[in-house]
Design a protein around this motif. Structure first.
Motif, PDB file in Angstrom:
ATOM      1  N   VAL A 109     -19.237  23.327 -20.963  1.00  0.00           N
ATOM      2  CA  VAL A 109     -19.659  22.505 -21.938  1.00  0.00           C
ATOM      3  C   VAL A 109     -18.385  21.943 -22.674  1.00  0.00           C
ATOM      4  CG1 VAL A 109     -20.774  22.326 -24.229  1.00  0.00           C
ATOM      5  CG2 VAL A 109     -21.933  23.388 -22.175  1.00  0.00           C
ATOM      6  N   VAL A 110     -17.379  22.741 -23.007  1.00  0.00           N
ATOM      7  CA  VAL A 110     -16.212  22.172 -23.875  1.00  0.00           C
ATOM      8  C   VAL A 110     -15.402  21.049 -22.768  1.00  0.00           C
ATOM      9  CG1 VAL A 110     -14.011  22.799 -24.332  1.00  0.00           C
ATOM     10  CG2 VAL A 110     -15.613  24.181 -24.882  1.00  0.00           C
ATOM     11  N   GLN A 111     -15.415  21.399 -21.350  1.00  0.00           N
ATOM     12  CA  GLN A 111     -14.633  20.475 -20.330  1.00  0.00           C
ATOM     13  C   GLN A 111     -15.541  19.170 -20.431  1.00  0.00           C
ATOM     14  OE1 GLN A 111     -14.587  22.961 -16.865  1.00  0.00           O
ATOM     15  NE2 GLN A 111     -12.314  23.762 -17.750  1.00  0.00           N
ATOM     16  N   MET A 112     -17.014  19.427 -20.270  1.00  0.00           N
ATOM     17  CA  MET A 112     -17.702  18.092 -20.244  1.00  0.00           C
ATOM     18  C   MET A 112     -17.584  17.555 -21.457  1.00  0.00           C
ATOM     19  SD  MET A 112     -21.675  17.882 -19.430  1.00  0.00           S
ATOM     20  CE  MET A 112     -22.185  18.861 -20.853  1.00  0.00           C
ATOM     21  N   GLU A 113     -17.452  18.028 -22.761  1.00  0.00           N
ATOM     22  CA  GLU A 113     -17.425  17.137 -23.854  1.00  0.00           C
ATOM     23  C   GLU A 113     -16.235  16.275 -23.982  1.00  0.00           C
ATOM     24  OE1 GLU A 113     -19.851  16.180 -25.667  1.00  0.00           O
ATOM     25  OE2 GLU A 113     -21.357  17.600 -24.889  1.00  0.00           O
ATOM     26  N   TYR A 114     -15.168  17.244 -23.634  1.00  0.00           N
ATOM     27  CA  TYR A 114     -13.656  16.635 -23.624  1.00  0.00           C
ATOM     28  C   TYR A 114     -13.657  15.471 -22.485  1.00  0.00           C
ATOM     29  CZ  TYR A 114      -8.494  16.366 -23.437  1.00  0.00           C
ATOM     30  OH  TYR A 114      -7.424  15.802 -23.433  1.00  0.00           O
ATOM     31  N   ALA A 115     -14.374  15.468 -21.265  1.00  0.00           N
ATOM     32  CA  ALA A 115     -14.315  14.626 -20.607  1.00  0.00           C
ATOM     33  C   ALA A 115     -14.783  13.240 -21.059  1.00  0.00           C
ATOM     34  CB  ALA A 115     -14.782  14.852 -19.155  1.00  0.00           C
ATOM     35  N   PHE A 116     -16.067  13.426 -21.722  1.00  0.00           N
ATOM     36  CA  PHE A 116     -16.802  12.243 -22.153  1.00  0.00           C
ATOM     37  C   PHE A 116     -16.383  11.799 -23.361  1.00  0.00           C
ATOM     38  CE2 PHE A 116     -20.430  14.236 -19.264  1.00  0.00           C
ATOM     39  CZ  PHE A 116     -20.129  13.123 -18.215  1.00  0.00           C
ATOM     40  N   SER A 117     -15.525  12.446 -23.963  1.00  0.00           N
ATOM     41  CA  SER A 117     -15.102  12.163 -25.510  1.00  0.00           C
ATOM     42  C   SER A 117     -16.184  11.849 -26.576  1.00  0.00           C
ATOM     43  CB  SER A 117     -14.151  10.916 -25.389  1.00  0.00           C
ATOM     44  OG  SER A 117     -13.042  11.089 -24.475  1.00  0.00           O
ATOM     45  N   ASN A 118     -17.083  12.746 -26.503  1.00  0.00           N
ATOM     46  CA  ASN A 118     -18.068  12.605 -27.537  1.00  0.00           C
ATOM     47  C   ASN A 118     -17.796  13.054 -28.810  1.00  0.00           C
ATOM     48  OD1 ASN A 118     -20.054  11.766 -25.564  1.00  0.00           O
ATOM     49  ND2 ASN A 118     -20.623  13.648 -25.014  1.00  0.00           N
TER      50      ASN A 118
END
Length: 163
Positions: A109-118
């Motif tokens: 989840v952290v990697q996904m949120e980092y990738a999407f810059s949410n």
């Protein structure tokens, strides 16, 4: 060395829980005062206190592992008192497996949120930092579980909370 780790974690948990509670209380009370006395409320205190409460729950859960006070069904230990150590070992093995899954899922989840810059809606904080609480909590739980294993093997824990 093990006692120092336990002591440091205990201090961190207790102070973290206290700080989260006090800061959340102060922020929410100030917002209530602003709203009802000055007729001007802030938009960020509810979101901020929610994040503090989430952190508080994870710190409290880690402390709960130390004190062997997490939610569990212990009627088998009541029926077969000598099986306490066996079930305590199984509980810790299962908890350690859950920590691995929790850490892996949290990092995903952290990697996904980092990738999407949410970012969070009101505070505009990067969500990857906020979701970083998940793997952080998994590490705390794993350390506490490993310390619990040590207590079981040293004969200081029977798997049943006294009192």
């Amino acid at each position: 060395m093990i006692r120092q780790i336990d002591k440091i974690l205990t201090i961190f948990e207790e102070w973290g829980i206290g700080i989260c509670m006090v800061v959340s209380l102060v922020v929410l009370v100030l917002n209530v005062i602003l709203r009802y006395i000055f007729h001007a409320s802030l938009s960020w205190p509810a979101e901020f206190s929610t994040y503090l409460m989430i952190l508080l729950v994870y710190l409290g859960s880690s402390a709960g592992i130390k004190h062997d006070s997490e939610l569990k069904v212990d009627f088998i230990v009541d029926i077969f008192p000598r099986s306490g150590k066996f079930f305590a070992l199984w509980l810790n093995i299962i908890r350690l497996g859950a920590c691995v899954i929790f850490f892996w899922a949290g990092m995903s989840v952290v990697q996904m949120e980092y990738a999407f810059s949410n970012v969070s809606p009101t505070l505009r904080l990067p969500l990857w930092i906020l979701f970083g609480i998940l793997p952080f909590a998994a590490v705390l739980f794993a350390i506490r579980t490993l310390l619990s294993f040590r207590e079981i093997f040293a004969g200081r824990s029977s798997g049943k909370q006294e009192g």
